[in-house]
Design a protein around this motif. Structure first.
Motif, mmCIF file in Angstrom:
data_model
loop_
_atom_site.group_PDB
_atom_site.id
_atom_site.type_symbol
_atom_site.label_atom_id
_atom_site.label_comp_id
_atom_site.label_asym_id
_atom_site.label_seq_id
_atom_site.Cartn_x
_atom_site.Cartn_y
_atom_site.Cartn_z
ATOM 1 N N GLN A 105 42.079 73.188 -19.609
ATOM 2 C CA GLN A 105 41.398 71.917 -19.351
ATOM 3 C C GLN A 105 40.981 71.827 -17.882
ATOM 4 O O GLN A 105 39.852 71.436 -17.566
ATOM 5 C CB GLN A 105 42.314 70.750 -19.711
ATOM 6 N N THR A 106 41.879 72.210 -16.978
ATOM 7 C CA THR A 106 41.602 72.136 -15.542
ATOM 8 C C THR A 106 40.477 73.091 -15.152
ATOM 9 O O THR A 106 39.583 72.726 -14.382
ATOM 10 C CB THR A 106 42.879 72.449 -14.732
ATOM 11 N N ALA A 108 38.078 74.150 -17.068
ATOM 12 C CA ALA A 108 36.840 73.594 -17.599
ATOM 13 C C ALA A 108 36.336 72.430 -16.745
ATOM 14 O O ALA A 108 35.140 72.337 -16.442
ATOM 15 C CB ALA A 108 37.050 73.145 -19.049
ATOM 16 N N GLU A 109 37.245 71.538 -16.346
ATOM 17 C CA GLU A 109 36.858 70.374 -15.533
ATOM 18 C C GLU A 109 36.297 70.788 -14.175
ATOM 19 O O GLU A 109 35.342 70.208 -13.683
ATOM 20 C CB GLU A 109 38.054 69.445 -15.322
ATOM 21 N N LEU A 110 36.922 71.797 -13.569
ATOM 22 C CA LEU A 110 36.487 72.242 -12.241
ATOM 23 C C LEU A 110 35.300 73.200 -12.311
ATOM 24 O O LEU A 110 34.667 73.466 -11.296
ATOM 25 C CB LEU A 110 37.644 72.923 -11.499
ATOM 26 N N ALA A 124 44.793 71.583 -8.363
ATOM 27 C CA ALA A 124 44.566 70.532 -9.363
ATOM 28 C C ALA A 124 45.742 70.450 -10.338
ATOM 29 O O ALA A 124 46.130 69.356 -10.753
ATOM 30 C CB ALA A 124 43.266 70.803 -10.116
#
Length: 147
Positions: A105-106, A108-110, A124
């Motif tokens: 998830q991290t 993908a978000e970044l 993060a």
């Protein structure tokens, strides 16, 4: 863990007549009071967690020296028990599948794609979990997912 929770743990240890746990909790409460007095502010939950981690590190170092010396098994057993008690005071660490899902998830978000982004991803993760995750496993997983 908050100061109030520490006091509740201390009372429970007194009622259970668990001298080792009581001693450790009193040590933690003393360190919290040092923070509050020296910095003239209330200790936050993060302060308490960081202080417990520091005590775990110090106790582990003493334990390693005791194991190397191998001359006092009773002291080694006591230190091992103290480390377990201190670890029980920390919030549960994110590990396994939950950690892998958080890593994905991290990333993908970044929008992380290369090894150069590894520091941002680890930062993060630290921020998202308050530092309560298996760092070696996370570093291995992040490194495997970034090219």
């Amino acid at each position: 863990m908050t100061s109030e929770e520490l006091h509740e743990q201390m009372i429970a240890a007194m009622k259970a007549k668990d001298k080792t746990r009581l001693s450790i909790i009193r040590q933690v409460i003393g360190e919290v009071k040092n923070i509050e007095v020296n910095e003239r502010r209330d200790a936050t939950e993060t302060d308490v967690d960081n202080m417990i981690k520091r005590l775990i590190k110090q106790t582990n170092e003493t334990l390693e020296m005791s194991i190397k010396a191998a001359n006092n098994q009773e002291r080694t057993d006591t230190l091992t028990e103290q480390v377990k008690i201190l670890e029980s005071l920390l919030p549960e660490q994110v590990t396994g599948d939950a950690l892998i899902a958080l890593i994905e998830q991290t990333i993908a978000e970044l929008g992380a794609t290369s090894k150069k982004d590894m520091g941002r991803v680890m930062g993060a993760l630290t921020k998202a979990t308050g530092g309560n995750f298996d760092k070696p496993m996370a570093a291995k997983e992040v490194g495997a997912r970034l090219i």
